[in-house]
Scaffold this motif. Structure first.
Motif, PDB file in Angstrom:
ATOM      1  N   LYS A 125      45.397  51.018  68.881  1.00  0.00           N
ATOM      2  CA  LYS A 125      44.447  51.887  69.569  1.00  0.00           C
ATOM      3  C   LYS A 125      43.005  51.393  69.481  1.00  0.00           C
ATOM      4  O   LYS A 125      42.197  51.674  70.356  1.00  0.00           O
ATOM      5  CB  LYS A 125      44.534  53.309  68.992  1.00  0.00           C
ATOM      6  CG  LYS A 125      45.899  53.950  69.141  1.00  0.00           C
ATOM      7  CD  LYS A 125      46.322  54.077  70.595  1.00  0.00           C
ATOM      8  CE  LYS A 125      45.448  55.048  71.365  1.00  0.00           C
ATOM      9  NZ  LYS A 125      45.883  55.157  72.790  1.00  0.00           N
ATOM     10  N   GLN A 126      42.681  50.698  68.406  1.00  0.00           N
ATOM     11  CA  GLN A 126      41.336  50.132  68.260  1.00  0.00           C
ATOM     12  C   GLN A 126      41.459  48.879  67.389  1.00  0.00           C
ATOM     13  O   GLN A 126      42.461  48.701  66.702  1.00  0.00           O
ATOM     14  CB  GLN A 126      40.388  51.145  67.631  1.00  0.00           C
ATOM     15  CG  GLN A 126      40.713  51.563  66.219  1.00  0.00           C
ATOM     16  CD  GLN A 126      39.686  52.549  65.671  1.00  0.00           C
ATOM     17  OE1 GLN A 126      38.740  52.945  66.342  1.00  0.00           O
ATOM     18  NE2 GLN A 126      39.861  52.933  64.414  1.00  0.00           N
ATOM     19  N   GLU A 172      53.082  56.223  72.533  1.00  0.00           N
ATOM     20  CA  GLU A 172      52.885  55.446  73.753  1.00  0.00           C
ATOM     21  C   GLU A 172      53.939  54.359  73.917  1.00  0.00           C
ATOM     22  O   GLU A 172      54.255  53.954  75.038  1.00  0.00           O
ATOM     23  CB  GLU A 172      51.481  54.836  73.772  1.00  0.00           C
ATOM     24  CG  GLU A 172      50.366  55.864  73.929  1.00  0.00           C
ATOM     25  CD  GLU A 172      48.991  55.227  74.029  1.00  0.00           C
ATOM     26  OE1 GLU A 172      48.887  54.140  74.639  1.00  0.00           O
ATOM     27  OE2 GLU A 172      48.024  55.797  73.493  1.00  0.00           O
ATOM     28  N   PRO A 232      43.136  45.950  70.775  1.00  0.00           N
ATOM     29  CA  PRO A 232      43.926  47.028  71.407  1.00  0.00           C
ATOM     30  C   PRO A 232      44.850  46.556  72.525  1.00  0.00           C
ATOM     31  O   PRO A 232      45.673  47.337  72.991  1.00  0.00           O
ATOM     32  CB  PRO A 232      42.853  47.969  71.953  1.00  0.00           C
ATOM     33  CG  PRO A 232      41.633  47.673  71.158  1.00  0.00           C
ATOM     34  CD  PRO A 232      41.693  46.209  70.863  1.00  0.00           C
ATOM     35  N   ASN A 275      49.728  53.911  67.294  1.00  0.00           N
ATOM     36  CA  ASN A 275      50.350  55.016  68.005  1.00  0.00           C
ATOM     37  C   ASN A 275      51.801  54.658  68.334  1.00  0.00           C
ATOM     38  O   ASN A 275      52.075  53.587  68.887  1.00  0.00           O
ATOM     39  CB  ASN A 275      49.569  55.304  69.290  1.00  0.00           C
ATOM     40  CG  ASN A 275      50.150  56.449  70.097  1.00  0.00           C
ATOM     41  OD1 ASN A 275      51.149  56.280  70.778  1.00  0.00           O
ATOM     42  ND2 ASN A 275      49.513  57.608  70.012  1.00  0.00           N
TER      43      ASN A 275
END
Length: 539
Positions: free
Chosen positions: A388-389, A117, A402, A114
């Motif tokens: 994110k993961q 963010e 993450p 991402n």
């Protein structure tokens, strides 16, 4: 005597207390450092990339990285390999080098990485709400599509003339600033070309009304807004710092200025394109999202701010580097002038014929000067993403959790001998289609290998994913800069216009080039960077 004894005792007690506090503080710091070192030596997780050794917790490698990112990256690569993690202001930041690293990060799936963010805290106060990183990715892709449609061939064709006019006016003997009124002198390159690229970008992309405002207070507002792009604002964009207060005032005033232009145009009526000068404001005013909602005027204003800020930084830095490099290479200056004479032709008075959009492609050395400068002096040295993961790195035992950020640095591959022999040598002829024996050894290896780039449509038209290329000055993947074509056009037009008017050389007569300032988010020349200029008699 009793009073003196009391005072002496009190002083001794105070001194003892402060000594105790000081020792406690130093003890705590020493304990934290020892604990930090012990963790690195004894508790390494084999399933995560190695952590760059550092003494001080939270600070980690922040200072070493900030002083010279490329030196830091190459030193870590030699010690840890292509994948390693360093501490950046308390955040575990995993660097993935090489073309595979660029692909892993820049072409990562939305569910895995991402950008919003990471960058929104920095960009939203500067650009404004609901645009770029302050909106869902799907909306951003629509906004990029709107902007891309404003960069059509017909628009770019008109921009060459506008940029040329602005450049000639800026360097004219009778220019208002009088900096080039004589036949020779010296000039501090970075602030000069920062000003020029601001004028050329505003006149071409932004429209006549915006350009005219740069002669008054608009330039001051731009400067105040630009100060919002300080690294500290990654963490403290809300801090009541003087530059942040000025940033917020400037953002409101600039947004109001754009909004007033839009409102005035709407009052005049949405004129047909044949009766108006095309620019990005007109384009965005007539765009509609997929759900049928017209782009609100406020969002148009914020997108215009984003376009002005984003484009000006990279073009300002790159144009400065171009002329600093040329000052050390009089042979390339001579070749550029000869190329224009041969391709464009010369008038009876000895001046070179005007440049057009179609003829830019017939000036290969001009293109190669821009390309080689972008290779060595990539405007953005680090591109960040939030994990994110858990992400497994293929071919390694590593899984990035993450809790980490990812960092791609295409500038490293552009400075790697594996891809570009003698990588720190600025040599535009390495890009020659049929290089001479002298330059053949410098040719990019990936061009010899005929690497085929994959393409993908992220919602604003098919583009190269950039995964296989070591040359990515405009990024790759869904967040690749859509202004790439305009940037080349702007830089080549400025280059062609200036080189026919002036000769540049270093003040001391050497072939040295100034160092790089990495203190902001954009790599730029150390200031001051003064060179000599001499006006050509006929060009």
């Amino acid at each position: 005597m009793g009073l003196l004894n009391d005072i002496s005792g009190a002083a001794t007690a105070i001194t003892s207390t402060w000594t105790g506090i000081t020792l406690t503080i130093f003890g705590a710091i020493a304990s934290a450092i020892l604990l930090n070192v012990a963790r690195q030596l004894l508790l390494r997780n084999p399933n995560e990339p190695p952590i760059v050794f550092h003494w001080v917790p939270f600070i980690g490698s922040t200072i070493t990285y900030g002083i010279d990112p490329y030196r830091f990256f190459f030193a870590c690569r030699e010690k840890y390999g292509d994948i390693f993690t360093f501490i950046l202001l308390g955040k575990k930041t995993t660097v993935c080098l090489g073309t595979k690293g660029n692909d892993f990060i820049l072409n990562g799936k939305l569910k895995d990485v991402n950008a919003e963010e990471i960058y929104s805290p920095l960009t939203t106060p500067v650009f404004g709400k609901d645009v770029v990183y302050d909106c869902p990715n799907a909306k951003l892709m629509e906004q990029k599509k709107f902007v891309k449609f404003g960069l059509t061939s017909s628009a770019l064709r008109s921009y060459v003339q506008l940029i040329g006019q602005e450049t000639r006016s800026f360097f004219a003997r009778d220019a208002v600033h009088k900096r080039f009124a004589s036949t020779s002198g010296t000039v501090d390159i970075p602030p000069t070309f920062a000003e020029l690229t601001l004028y050329t970008a505003s006149r071409s992309l932004q429209g006549k009304e915006v350009r005219e405002k740069f002669d008054s207070t608009f330039a001051d507002l731009f400067h105040d807004l630009d100060m919002g792009f300080t690294p500290i604002n990654f963490m403290l964009p809300w801090a009541p710092l003087p530059q942040n207060r000025k940033r917020d005032i400037a953002q409101r005033k600039m947004a109001e200025t754009y909004t007033s232009i839009i409102e005035q145009r709407r009052k005049q009526g949405n004129l047909k394109s044949g009766n108006r000068e095309e620019d990005m404001i007109w384009n965005l005013m007539n765009c509609t999202y997929k759900d049928g909602t017209p782009v609100p005027d406020r969002e148009v204003a914020h997108m215009m701010i984003a376009l002005l800020m984003a484009g000006q930084h990279s073009s300002s830095s790159t144009s400065s580097w171009i002329f600093l490099r040329l000052a050390s290479r009089p042979d390339i200056q001579k070749e550029l002038l000869e190329e224009q004479k041969q391709v464009l032709g010369v008038k009876s008075d000895g001046t070179i014929n005007d440049l057009s959009y179609e003829e830019l492609s017939r000036l290969p050395l001009h293109n190669q000067v821009v390309k080689e400068t972008l290779r060595i002096h990539t405007p953005i040295h680090s591109i960040l993403r939030k994990v994110k993961q858990p992400m497994h790195v293929e071919g390694t035992p590593y899984t990035i959790p993450p809790t980490h950020s990812l960092l791609a640095t295409p500038g490293v591959t552009a400075r790697t001998a594996e891809h570009f022999p003698e990588p720190l040598s600025w040599e535009p002829h390495r890009w020659d289609e049929s290089p001479s024996d002298k330059h053949a050894r410098l040719a990019p290896t990936y061009l010899k290998e005929g690497v085929v780039e994959e393409k993908e449509d992220y919602g604003y038209g098919e583009i190269s994913k950039g995964a296989a290329s070591p040359y990515l000055p405009f990024g790759a993947g869904r967040h690749r800069c859509i202004g790439e074509q305009f940037a080349y056009l702007q830089l080549q037009t400025i280059l062609a216009t200036v080189v026919r008017e002036f000769k540049f050389s270093n003040v001391d007569g050497s072939d040295k080039v100034v160092g790089t300032d990495y203190s902001s988010l954009f790599s730029q020349p150390m200031r001051p960077a003064v060179v000599k200029w001499e006006r050509r008699e006929k060009a």
